[in-house]
Design a protein around this motif. Structure first.
Motif: not given
Length: 426
Positions: A128-131, A162-167, A188-198
């Protein structure tokens, strides 16, 4: 009787079909039970066996393909800055989770229903690509002009759990979400790595058509340098800890700061290259490789094909970068005759300096006088300036029409070194 136009698709393997996304995922099985309702109300149940990737060939009416539009009124929205009279599709503000998966579009999550959120998780629609823009709830509501826009963290948590990968994407606006706010957001966003990939960070784009919109200014060089320092602190930390930079500034920030573009190792596989992040580094590396291959396979013949005086069209931001690359290319192609045309964006305003927003009107007005003094046999324009899979620029000029007005052949070229050299030599 056969399945025909006007039939209604009810379910696949017992699951209702609401739209094309349901259809795409439910037809991925090799064995299907398809329920069809005929116009007279009769319901058919069809047992179908097929290959995994084989499509059923069903076509849907437009209402099943209709794009969900944005409910926000973002202070940085570029669509609000478009001039009147452009093609209608350019004014559509999509905010559709289906397009996030299918075409890589970014969504704000502000119009996701609980049912749609659960469907993403059930079907594992990803990445999922998130703004994101900011994790400060009050600031996000203000920037998106939507009092319901503040709760971005809960969506990130649900996708992560739920392990839904994100950018993620951050459109950075001076005096709003930059500086300390950017530091907090990235922390804040670092805490979501690696599911938040980039996470990409791009500067706000400002056209000259902002009448009646919020007062926003562009980044200056000093601010761009400070922004890069904030980003690179996190980038280095994540690289040392995980071998992955995680957060990446767009190419524009390096150009604004007037510092060299990093090499390809900085980008760890270019997770957001389609978002303008690392495109220049990738092009430089590919051109260096293509140049070396050309040199090694043409030791006794470095000549460019006859009648190929080349013109390269680009945005003003990349002028110095492209000039340097062409100077290097001439070392292995000494007969290369190339002129670079950095197009000033009069259509959108001179603050827009990227090649992806070049228009045919500006090309005609600025290139034609130069061609009269120094003719070219071929003009090249980067494909990112064209509508996908077409030869159409933003103001509906086609390459064919441009060629007629300029009396020279014009072709779109992928932003790739091998493609450039092959086109030059053709």
């Amino acid at each position: 009787m056969e399945v025909a136009a006007g039939d209604r698709l009810l379910s696949i393997n017992g699951m209702p079909v609401a739209d094309v996304m349901d259809y795409r995922y439910l037809t991925a099985d090799e064995t299907l039970v398809v329920e069809i309702e005929k116009p007279d109300g009769e319901v058919w149940e069809l047992d179908i066996e097929k290959d995994y990737e084989e499509d059923l060939g069903i076509e849907f009416p437009e209402q099943m393909l209709e794009t969900k539009t944005c409910k926000n009124n973002c202070i940085f929205c570029f669509i609000d800055q478009l001039p009147k009279g452009m093609r209608e599709s350019l004014y559509v503000k999509d905010d559709d989770e289906r397009l996030s998966f299918l075409t890589g579009n970014y969504i704000t999550m502000t119009n996701l229903t609980e049912e749609e959120l659960n469907r993403i998780i059930r079907y594992r629609i990803m990445p999922m690509n998130l703004s994101i823009h900011t994790t400060n709830p009050e600031l996000r509501c203000r920037m998106l002009n939507n009092r319901f826009a503040g709760d971005v963290i809960s969506y990130l948590k649900k996708f992560r759990d739920h392990h839904i990968q994100m950018n993620g994407q951050i459109v950075l606006v001076p005096d709003y979400n930059d500086g300390d706010e950017l530091r907090k957001t990235l922390a804040d966003l670092k805490a979501f790595y690696p599911v938040l990939q980039s996470v990409s960070v791009v500067p706000v784009g400002l056209s000259r058509h902002r009448q009646g919109l919020a007062e926003i200014r562009a980044f200056n060089q000093t601010e761009a340098l400070k922004t890069l320092a904030i980003i690179n602190t996190v980038h280095q930390e994540m690289t040392e800890k995980y071998g992955d930079g995680f957060v990446y500034p767009s190419d524009e920030f390096f150009l604004l700061a007037d510092v060299p573009i990093p090499d390809v190792s900085y980008y760890n596989g270019f997770p957001q290259i389609e978002n303008g992040v690392g495109m220049m580094a990738d092009f430089k590396a590919s051109l260096e490789t293509a140049s070396e291959n050309y040199k090694n396979h043409n030791d006794h013949d470095h000549a460019v094909s006859d009648n190929h005086r080349i013109g390269l069209i680009t945005g003003r931001a990349a002028h110095a970068f492209m000039t340097s690359l062409m100077d290097d290319l001439k070392k292995v192609m000494p007969d290369l005759d190339v002129i670079i045309y950095p197009i000033k964006n009069d259509y959108f305003g001179e603050k827009i300096t990227v090649s992806g927003l070049i228009t045919g009107r500006d090309i005609i007005e600025q290139v034609k006088p130069v061609l009269q003094e120094n003719p070219r046999d071929l003009l090249l324009i980067p494909e990112n300036a064209l509508r996908q899979d077409t030869e159409l620029l933003l103001d509906d000029w086609t390459l064919e029409l441009l060629s007629e007005h300029l009396s020279v052949k014009i072709v779109g070229v992928p932003v790739d070194g091998t493609s450039l050299i092959e086109t030059i030599r053709t």
